[in-house]
Design a protein around this motif. Sequence first.
Motif, PDB file in Angstrom:
ATOM      1  N   ALA A 235       0.882  -1.132  -0.147  1.00 20.84           N
ATOM      2  CA  ALA A 235       0.041   0.165  -0.148  1.00 20.84           C
ATOM      3  C   ALA A 235       0.905   1.037  -0.272  1.00 20.84           C
ATOM      4  CB  ALA A 235      -0.940   0.081   1.216  1.00 20.84           C
ATOM      5  N   GLY A 236       0.455   2.136  -1.004  1.00 25.04           N
ATOM      6  CA  GLY A 236       1.418   3.274  -1.041  1.00 25.04           C
ATOM      7  C   GLY A 236       2.745   3.171  -1.639  1.00 25.04           C
ATOM      8  N   ASN A 237       3.566   4.234  -1.533  1.00 24.22           N
ATOM      9  CA  ASN A 237       5.127   4.190  -2.119  1.00 24.22           C
ATOM     10  C   ASN A 237       4.848   4.696  -3.699  1.00 24.22           C
ATOM     11  OD1 ASN A 237       7.594   4.677  -1.657  1.00 24.22           O
ATOM     12  ND2 ASN A 237       8.201   2.794  -1.471  1.00 24.22           N
ATOM     13  N   VAL A 238       4.765   3.492  -4.435  1.00 27.08           N
ATOM     14  CA  VAL A 238       4.367   3.541  -5.892  1.00 27.08           C
ATOM     15  C   VAL A 238       3.304   2.481  -6.410  1.00 27.08           C
ATOM     16  CG1 VAL A 238       6.853   4.092  -6.048  1.00 27.08           C
ATOM     17  CG2 VAL A 238       6.291   1.891  -6.317  1.00 27.08           C
ATOM     18  N   GLN A 266      -4.966   0.384 -24.647  1.00 28.61           N
ATOM     19  CA  GLN A 266      -4.057  -0.562 -24.308  1.00 28.61           C
ATOM     20  C   GLN A 266      -3.621  -0.309 -22.683  1.00 28.61           C
ATOM     21  OE1 GLN A 266      -0.772  -1.950 -26.443  1.00 28.61           O
ATOM     22  NE2 GLN A 266      -1.594  -1.285 -28.393  1.00 28.61           N
ATOM     23  N   GLU A 267      -4.847   0.049 -21.929  1.00 30.28           N
ATOM     24  CA  GLU A 267      -4.589   0.062 -20.461  1.00 30.28           C
ATOM     25  C   GLU A 267      -4.423  -1.076 -19.577  1.00 30.28           C
ATOM     26  OE1 GLU A 267      -7.042   4.429 -19.533  1.00 30.28           O
ATOM     27  OE2 GLU A 267      -8.257   2.462 -19.631  1.00 30.28           O
ATOM     28  N   LYS A 268      -3.355  -0.979 -18.573  1.00 26.30           N
ATOM     29  CA  LYS A 268      -3.079  -2.123 -17.945  1.00 26.30           C
ATOM     30  C   LYS A 268      -3.621  -1.673 -16.584  1.00 26.30           C
ATOM     31  CE  LYS A 268      -1.156  -4.294 -21.279  1.00 26.30           C
ATOM     32  NZ  LYS A 268      -2.107  -5.361 -22.062  1.00 26.30           N
ATOM     33  N   VAL A 269      -3.862  -2.987 -15.730  1.00 23.38           N
ATOM     34  CA  VAL A 269      -4.092  -2.452 -14.032  1.00 23.38           C
ATOM     35  C   VAL A 269      -2.696  -2.356 -13.239  1.00 23.38           C
ATOM     36  CG1 VAL A 269      -5.253  -3.615 -12.266  1.00 23.38           C
ATOM     37  CG2 VAL A 269      -6.290  -4.230 -14.350  1.00 23.38           C
ATOM     38  N   LEU A 270      -3.022  -1.228 -12.566  1.00 28.35           N
ATOM     39  CA  LEU A 270      -2.030  -0.976 -11.633  1.00 28.35           C
ATOM     40  C   LEU A 270      -2.775  -1.240 -10.017  1.00 28.35           C
ATOM     41  CD1 LEU A 270      -1.726   1.591 -13.923  1.00 28.35           C
ATOM     42  CD2 LEU A 270       0.560   1.734 -12.580  1.00 28.35           C
ATOM     43  N   LYS A 271      -1.736  -1.600  -8.997  1.00 24.07           N
ATOM     44  CA  LYS A 271      -2.192  -1.858  -7.737  1.00 24.07           C
ATOM     45  C   LYS A 271      -1.643  -1.095  -6.649  1.00 24.07           C
ATOM     46  CE  LYS A 271      -5.117  -4.441  -6.900  1.00 24.07           C
ATOM     47  NZ  LYS A 271      -6.662  -4.549  -6.693  1.00 24.07           N
ATOM     48  N   GLY A 272      -2.200  -0.919  -5.686  1.00 24.47           N
ATOM     49  CA  GLY A 272      -1.576  -0.506  -4.438  1.00 24.47           C
ATOM     50  C   GLY A 272      -1.371   0.972  -4.094  1.00 24.47           C
ATOM     51  N   GLY A 273      -1.635   1.913  -4.864  1.00 22.72           N
ATOM     52  CA  GLY A 273      -1.817   3.441  -4.606  1.00 22.72           C
ATOM     53  C   GLY A 273      -0.268   3.808  -4.542  1.00 22.72           C
ATOM     54  N   SER A 274       0.153   5.054  -4.152  1.00 18.87           N
ATOM     55  CA  SER A 274       1.287   5.683  -4.148  1.00 18.87           C
ATOM     56  C   SER A 274       1.460   6.657  -3.385  1.00 18.87           C
ATOM     57  CB  SER A 274       1.474   6.180  -5.479  1.00 18.87           C
ATOM     58  OG  SER A 274       0.795   7.237  -5.463  1.00 18.87           O
ATOM     59  N   PHE A 275       2.572   7.249  -3.147  1.00 17.02           N
ATOM     60  CA  PHE A 275       2.891   8.269  -2.047  1.00 17.02           C
ATOM     61  C   PHE A 275       2.019   9.613  -2.254  1.00 17.02           C
ATOM     62  CE2 PHE A 275       6.015   9.076  -5.440  1.00 17.02           C
ATOM     63  CZ  PHE A 275       5.584  10.552  -5.895  1.00 17.02           C
ATOM     64  N   LEU A 276       1.251   9.550  -3.573  1.00 20.02           N
ATOM     65  CA  LEU A 276       0.295  10.673  -3.839  1.00 20.02           C
ATOM     66  C   LEU A 276      -1.190  10.443  -3.412  1.00 20.02           C
ATOM     67  CD1 LEU A 276       1.539  11.695  -7.288  1.00 20.02           C
ATOM     68  CD2 LEU A 276       1.945  12.921  -5.070  1.00 20.02           C
ATOM     69  N   CYS A 277      -1.408   9.158  -3.068  1.00 20.31           N
ATOM     70  CA  CYS A 277      -2.899   8.794  -2.452  1.00 20.31           C
ATOM     71  C   CYS A 277      -3.222   9.617  -1.232  1.00 20.31           C
ATOM     72  CB  CYS A 277      -2.856   7.394  -2.279  1.00 20.31           C
ATOM     73  SG  CYS A 277      -2.967   6.520  -4.000  1.00 20.31           S
ATOM     74  N   HIS A 278      -4.542  10.139  -1.061  1.00 19.83           N
ATOM     75  CA  HIS A 278      -5.000  10.459   0.207  1.00 19.83           C
ATOM     76  C   HIS A 278      -6.586  10.106   0.174  1.00 19.83           C
ATOM     77  CE1 HIS A 278      -6.549  13.723   2.953  1.00 19.83           C
ATOM     78  NE2 HIS A 278      -5.338  13.397   3.407  1.00 19.83           N
ATOM     79  N   ILE A 279      -7.297   9.872   1.096  1.00 24.45           N
ATOM     80  CA  ILE A 279      -8.356   9.644   1.399  1.00 24.45           C
ATOM     81  C   ILE A 279      -9.392  10.394   0.614  1.00 24.45           C
ATOM     82  CG2 ILE A 279      -8.829  10.601   3.573  1.00 24.45           C
ATOM     83  CD1 ILE A 279     -10.740   7.917   3.940  1.00 24.45           C
ATOM     84  N   SER A 280      -9.038  11.812   0.655  1.00 23.81           N
ATOM     85  CA  SER A 280      -9.811  13.035   0.071  1.00 23.81           C
ATOM     86  C   SER A 280      -9.770  13.151  -1.268  1.00 23.81           C
ATOM     87  CB  SER A 280      -9.300  14.476   0.804  1.00 23.81           C
ATOM     88  OG  SER A 280      -7.960  14.672   0.196  1.00 23.81           O
TER      89      SER A 280
END
Length: 310
Positions: A235-238, A266-280
């Motif tokens: 979760a987070g980071n990249v 040709q979109e691919k799935v990414l998982k985990g979120g990153s250091f830019l994620c915030h609940i808001s």
Amino acid sequence: MSCCAPARGPGDKSAVAVSSVDLEPGVVTEAPRVRFAAARSFVGTSKAEIAGDGESPVRNVTLKPFSLDVHSVTNARFAAFVSATGYVTEAEQFGWSPVFRGLLDDQSAPPPSNTATPWWVMVDGSYWAAPEGPGSSIEARMDHPVVQVSWADARAFATWAGGRLPTEAEWEHAARGGLENPKFPWGDAEPDDETIFCNIWQGEFPHKNTQVDGFMGTCPVEAFAPNGAGLYGMAGNVWEWTGDTFRVRSLSREAKARNAHASDTQEKVLKGGSFLCHISYCYRYRIAARSALTAESSASNTGFRLAYDD
């Protein structure tokens, strides 16, 4: 909305020819990994937070045995790959890549590339070894996850290292770390601007990051506690590339249009979120959360980890 960077398209690629690289499938650069036995598992959630992303419905899956790197591929490991093969990343071929404005020394320039997401700037000369463009370096970040890598770059590394990108189902199963159905890799406890479990944004996105977690951008891959399976940074980071093509599982008109777009681009799935994620703004550091990006894209907050067939 997503904190993912603006997507690239194949038409944006430079016409400059780049020599192909013969990769060596049998060569493996070792990294710590965790083995998962064959199992019946599931993907998604029955309580979608961002319905348009296709977080639901829950899908039951049967997984074959596999292993997963304990953390994202680091700058040091990717540097070894480039040194051994001479590989040229897609960001280098394009000549530019999106950089989060807050990481630039001069945050007032250049001007926003997209008024809807002014925190992203297209920086000429930005690539994995100079993530913020000319003059930046990874010298002090060798234990941070490599960024500014596309889906093709990640797959090229995987081929060289004897692995592959995980499926979304494998990624979610591993992220739960043996817990039955947690919201996050550590359980259900909700992170906030003072309670820190991972590297995400604290404060008001995108104007102020209080950096309670100690980081404005990426952090070392083992900076925070692992989940129950011993995996770091789920979760987070990249954001982490998976091997799956993005698809929303619904018969609605909106889902059909979204899936058509994902297929065309040709979109691919990414998982985990990153250091830019915030609940808001981008509540996507949950296990069931997902995002999409075109395969040619790269950014300050996009990396990957490898899976292996057992």
